[in-house]
Design an enzyme around this catalytic site. Structure first.
Site, short mmCIF file in Angstrom:
data_model
loop_
_atom_site.label_atom_id
_atom_site.label_comp_id
_atom_site.label_asym_id
_atom_site.label_seq_id
_atom_site.Cartn_x
_atom_site.Cartn_y
_atom_site.Cartn_z
N SER A 278 0.83 -1.20 0.00
CA SER A 278 0.00 0.00 0.00
C SER A 278 0.87 1.25 0.00
CB SER A 278 -0.96 -0.05 1.20
OG SER A 278 -1.96 0.93 1.08
N ASP A 301 -0.12 -4.23 -3.85
CA ASP A 301 -1.31 -3.37 -3.85
C ASP A 301 -0.93 -1.92 -3.57
OD1 ASP A 301 -3.87 -3.92 -4.63
OD2 ASP A 301 -4.67 -4.22 -2.61
N HIS A 356 -7.69 -5.58 -0.18
CA HIS A 356 -6.47 -4.86 0.18
C HIS A 356 -5.81 -5.47 1.43
CE1 HIS A 356 -3.75 -1.56 -0.24
NE2 HIS A 356 -4.08 -0.96 0.89
#
Length: 434
Positions: A278, A301, A356
């Site tokens: 992330s 991600d 996620h």
């Protein structure tokens, strides 16, 4: 970790409100385990040939120093000392602040749901490896901290890597700390030293919590400043490992039984990679741009928003994007595709049925019902998703670090050749947007 996580925060609040009465807390525990009542939740151990050890390192007691958890191949022990997954209550408080829920009750809920889980590694176990270890610097996501990706880090260590999972001090972690000098009154108060993790009695913990965006504040300005600091912290951690490898004496200001001198000449410093999730994925790209000692990067991600467009053509190393099916959107993917190159390998796959939160450890610590309710689990089995992530990462690292391992058995995964993978992305991106 929870970037764009409004739904997670909303659901957490609902569970928090629902659990405020005592007679519901027992039911909450049953839901946490899942509707089958299974109690086999836990973070999976590494699948490689090496036992895994871990220890914490804090260089310099100030906020400008480096703080990371180190995972490494170790000697096997009959009764390994497994550290707590969440090191202390302040991290629960940080998660509560990040989710904008009451600390006192959320602490009890978090401790009940997650307080008993252990890291799948042996604390301060003696280092042992039959060869020099390639190095990975790992960067956590927004609202996370250094221990929340132990399934990934322990797997890499079990396969022969030395992994430094950095705890960022840019106020993007839900909680972290450094050490400061005690005041005279604190020195006189004998109870103060009990709470300190410092090896020096003159120091005390100073906690830093997640910083919310202020009203009217420009988010890009904040996140761009943070991603630059995060990359610098990754580079600082790498520099410290290089000193340790060269035999330069280091001082760990934390209490630790680990003998850092055993790591002298243990690392293959020609084979260094950056991995992150992330916000950590963006940190990987920033770090690659800033330091060519990173030979390649794996972005899990990745949240691309914090990055300046101008850095994309300056990144010269191979990059592997491993995405979830449910998190990505066209604008984010289009920024990833700005890194496409005809001469440098840039790969992208998407794991079907993932969300996620399929990358942090939370996905293994909640049962089916609450895991899906809070978007901590996707439709795919968490272990299958993690195996695909780890195996494709290992194959990519072997290819671009020049490792002589058997990770090339998973080369097909890099190209998305598996029923649970999508080559590239499931998101439609117009060419004009790239």
């Amino acid at each position: 970790m929870f970037s764009h996580g409004g739904l997670v925060q909303l659901l957490a609040k609902r569970i928090y409100e629902w659990a405020r009465t005592d007679h519901r807390r027992y039911t909450l525990g049953l839901f946490a385990m899942g509707n089958t009542g299974s109690n086999h939740l836990g973070i999976p151990q590494g699948k490689g040939p090496n036992a895994v050890g871990c220890t914490d390192f804090m260089m310099d007691h100030t906020a400008q120093g480096s703080f990371f958890r180190l995972y490494y191949p170790c000697q096997e022990t009959e009764k390994p000392d497994r550290p707590d997954w969440v090191p202390c209550v302040e991290y629960f408080n940080g998660l509560a602040d990040f989710m904008k829920i009451n600390r006192s009750l959320s602490e009890r809920i978090f401790n009940y749901l997650f307080g008993s889980f252990k890291i799948p590694a042996s604390l301060d176990a003696p280092f042992k490896s039959n060869e020099k270890c390639p190095v990975v610097i790992f960067s956590h996501g927004l609202g996370a901290f250094r221990t929340l990706y132990s399934a990934i880090c322990a797997e890499l260590a079990s396969q022969g890597f030395i992994v430094a999972s950095v705890e960022h001090r840019d106020e993007s972690a839900s909680a972290t700390y450094y050490l400061r000098e005690k005041t005279e009154s604190e020195k006189a108060d004998k109870t103060v030293s009990i709470t300190s993790t410092s090896a020096q009695d003159t120091l005390i913990e100073e906690w830093m919590y997640y910083r919310n965006l202020q009203h009217g504040e420009n988010e890009f300005t904040l996140r761009n400043k943070q991603v630059k600091q995060r990359a610098d912290e990754c580079i600082l951690a790498l520099d410290k490992l290089m000193e340790i490898n060269s035999g330069i004496p280091v001082q760990n200001v934390l209490k630790s039984k680990f003998d850092w001198t055993t790591l002298e000449n243990s690392m293959d410093l020609c084979r260094i990679a950056a991995v992150g999730h992330s916000f950590g994925g963006a940190t990987v790209i920033e770090a690659l741009c800033k330091d060519v000692k990173f030979k390649c990067g794996v972005a899990l991600d990745a949240w691309m928003f914090p990055l300046d467009d101008e850095i994309f053509p300056r990144v010269k190393q191979p990059i592997f994007f491993i995405n979830s099916e449910k998190f990505q959107w066209a604008g984010n993917i289009s920024r990833m595709k700005k890194l496409d190159s005809a001469v440098i390998q840039r790969k992208m796959i998407t794991i079907r049925g993932t969300v996620h939160q399929s990358f942090p450890d939370f996905t293994f610590l909640t049962g089916n019902w609450i895991g899906k309710l809070m978007k901590l689990k996707g439709e795919i089995d968490s272990q299958i998703a993690m195996d695909l992530c780890n195996q494709s990462t290992l194959a990519f690292l072997q290819r671009h670090l020049g490792l002589h391992k058997n990770f090339d058995q998973w080369d097909a995964l890099i190209d998305g050749q598996d029923p649970n993978l999508i080559q590239g992305t499931n998101v439609t991106v117009l060419q004009s947007a790239i």
